[in-house]
Design a protein around this motif. Structure first.
Motif, short mmCIF file in Angstrom:
data_model
loop_
_atom_site.label_atom_id
_atom_site.label_comp_id
_atom_site.label_asym_id
_atom_site.label_seq_id
_atom_site.Cartn_x
_atom_site.Cartn_y
_atom_site.Cartn_z
N ASN A 88 0.83 -1.21 0.00
CA ASN A 88 0.00 0.00 0.00
C ASN A 88 0.87 1.26 0.00
N ARG A 89 2.06 1.12 -0.50
CA ARG A 89 2.96 2.27 -0.69
C ARG A 89 3.37 2.29 -2.15
N THR A 124 -11.61 -4.55 1.37
CA THR A 124 -11.03 -3.68 2.38
C THR A 124 -11.78 -3.88 3.69
N ILE A 125 -11.03 -3.87 4.78
CA ILE A 125 -11.70 -3.96 6.08
C ILE A 125 -12.52 -2.69 6.34
N ASP A 126 -12.16 -1.59 5.64
CA ASP A 126 -12.82 -0.30 5.92
C ASP A 126 -14.26 -0.24 5.40
N MET A 155 -9.50 0.56 13.35
CA MET A 155 -9.14 1.16 12.05
C MET A 155 -10.39 1.61 11.30
N GLY A 156 -10.22 1.89 10.02
CA GLY A 156 -11.36 2.30 9.18
C GLY A 156 -11.05 3.53 8.35
N ARG A 157 -9.87 4.09 8.54
CA ARG A 157 -9.45 5.32 7.85
C ARG A 157 -10.49 6.42 8.05
N GLU A 204 -10.28 5.28 14.19
CA GLU A 204 -9.01 6.03 14.12
C GLU A 204 -9.16 7.40 13.46
N ARG A 232 -0.59 8.36 8.22
CA ARG A 232 -1.04 7.20 9.00
C ARG A 232 -1.82 7.69 10.21
N HIS A 236 -3.36 -4.00 13.73
CA HIS A 236 -3.41 -4.99 12.65
C HIS A 236 -4.01 -6.33 13.06
N ARG A 266 -6.84 -6.95 10.92
CA ARG A 266 -6.64 -7.16 9.49
C ARG A 266 -6.11 -8.56 9.18
O1 F6P Z 1 -7.27 0.54 4.55
C1 F6P Z 1 -7.05 -0.46 5.48
C2 F6P Z 1 -6.31 0.07 6.68
O2 F6P Z 1 -6.16 -1.00 7.61
C3 F6P Z 1 -6.94 1.28 7.34
O3 F6P Z 1 -8.03 0.96 8.14
C4 F6P Z 1 -5.75 1.84 8.09
O4 F6P Z 1 -5.89 3.23 8.29
C5 F6P Z 1 -4.60 1.55 7.17
O5 F6P Z 1 -5.01 0.50 6.32
C6 F6P Z 1 -3.34 1.16 7.89
O6 F6P Z 1 -2.34 0.97 6.94
P1 F6P Z 1 -0.89 0.41 7.32
O7 F6P Z 1 -1.00 -1.08 7.47
O8 F6P Z 1 -0.06 0.80 6.16
O9 F6P Z 1 -0.47 1.06 8.60
#
Ligand code: F6P
Length: 385
Positions: free
Chosen positions: A98-99, A162-164, A206-208, A259, A282, A309, A312
């Motif tokens: 995710n980068r 996505t978990i979000d 989480m959940g962005r 979050e 983040r 995590h 996740r």
């Molecule tokens: O998009 C999924 C997610 O788990 C978000 O809920 C969270 O903000 C982000 O990814 C965390 O990402 P990373 O694993 O890069 O810290």
């Protein structure tokens, strides 16, 4: 097959690249992009089994999301045997990233890091590997890249994960149910210790920028306070609610906070602030902030737990295994029907599809006036408004 479509700005835009004739397809590729979630392996299994067994197509698994296309060890072949028993395994056997968004990819040039659009390199690699169709499994970030490739003529299919649960068009993304289960399980555990010690326990999930995990786990796990990004909160109301509970004999309280939640007179809290280069930052730290301030304001003993995590990883729930498998199989059906540029989705109990472009237009956020929020408030749960 040339086709017309609407651009992001609503104006009609023509995409006239030739898409493959489904009867001539030989080779698919699948990648998993963005943050991992339970169910990714189940979807890979669904795609491989349906592609190989029903159509005799070859499937390549791309390593580490779109990153794989930008290096030499791009992929490996996936046979039906390779995916045996995968439905129960968390994470993704292909790896993910995710980068390093290819639309804004960091490259070292002359001793410093600059950002470039490298999607043409990806298109070139797809041609070199003779990939007829690319299936991208991901959230909104991955789908935006996939749409950009489609606009460059790559035949693509999207699968939402996505978990979000924040991706537009689909009622649910797989991974969400497993994450809600983990968060609910955490609340159940925090309940017993909060009750024993007469404490306030705050759980950060989480959940962005969306509060789906906090809201659904909060209802399922009997939280007393639920804080979500869609409803900026008033700390005074939360403290009053907790004090009232104490005065009426409930000497503990459970708070679940997303979050991305923030006080009405404040802003989101980041562990790493969003970068100037377009990186999203983040999120993290609001749980501690809420716990400290509740402690100060109510003088009750308060603790915080950050689920991180744990929500996740691990085994997908039965629901997510089934949804991911259905999405995988339907993605293959969509290819056979020539539905390129589309994403499979869930509508009610049926698997359907929509354009990827429509899916990334708008995040699916919790409606502060919606049924789920209404359910929480009818139970006497405080949302801080
Ligand atoms: O998009 C999924 C997610 O788990 C978000 O809920 C969270 O903000 C982000 O990814 C965390 O990402 P990373 O694993 O890069 O810290």
């Amino acid at each position: 097959m040339p086709h017309a479509k609407k651009a992001m700005n609503g104006k009609p835009k023509k995409i006239s690249h030739a898409m493959p004739d489904p009867s001539r397809i030989k080779r698919l590729a699948i990648l998993t992009g963005g943050g991992d979630c339970p169910g990714l392996n189940a979807v890979i299994r669904g795609v491989v089994r349906a592609a190989v067994l029903r159509h005799g197509w070859e499937v390549l698994g791309i390593h580490d999301g779109y990153d794989g296309f930008l290096r030499a060890d791009t992929c490996r072949k996936l046979t039906s045997k390779d995916v045996r028993g995968l439905q129960a395994r968390g994470g993704t056997i292909l790896g993910t990233s995710n980068r390093g968004n290819p639309l804004n990819y960091p490259i070292r040039e002359g001793g410093k890091i600059v950002h470039r659009d490298v999607t043409n390199d990806i298109v070139k690699r797809i041609k070199e590997l003779e990939i007829d169709v690319l299936i991208a499994v991901g959230g909104d970030g991955t789908m935006k890249i996939t749409q950009a490739l489609f606009e460059k003529g790559v035949p693509v299919i999207g699968i939402p994960k996505t978990i979000d649960n924040d991706l537009g068009v689909t009622d649910v993304t797989f991974g969400f149910n497993s994450a809600v289960n983990s968060a609910t399980d955490a609340l159940d555990k925090l309940h017993t210790t909060a009750e024993s010690h007469h404490r306030i326990l705050v759980l950060e999930v989480m959940g962005r920028d969306c509060g789906w995990i906090a809201l659904e786990a909060g209802i399922a796990g009997g939280a007393d306070v639920i804080l979500i990004p869609e409803i900026p909160f008033d700390l005074g109301r939360i403290c009053e609610h907790i004090s009232q509970r104490k005065n009426s004999g409930s000497r503990f309280s459970i708070v679940i906070v997303a979050e991305g939640a923030m006080p009405a007179d404040g802003k989101k809290i980041y562990e790493i602030e969003p970068g100037m280069d377009g990186r999203p930052g983040r999120l993290g730290g609001i749980g501690r902030w809420v716990a400290e301030n509740i402690g100060l304001c109510t003088t009750l003993e308060t603790r915080v737990a950050v689920l991180g995590h744990l929500q996740r990883g691990g085994t997908p729930t039965t629901y997510d295994r089934i949804l991911a498998t259905r999405f995988g199989v339907e993605a293959v059906n969509l290819i056979a029907d020539g539905g390129f540029g589309k994403m499979v989705c869930l509508r009610g109990r049926r698997i359907a599809s929509a354009t990827i472009e429509s899916a990334v237009k708008k995040l699916k956020r919790v409606d502060p006036k919606g049924q789920m929020v209404g359910t929480a408030e009818s139970l006497g749960i405080e949302l801080g408004r």
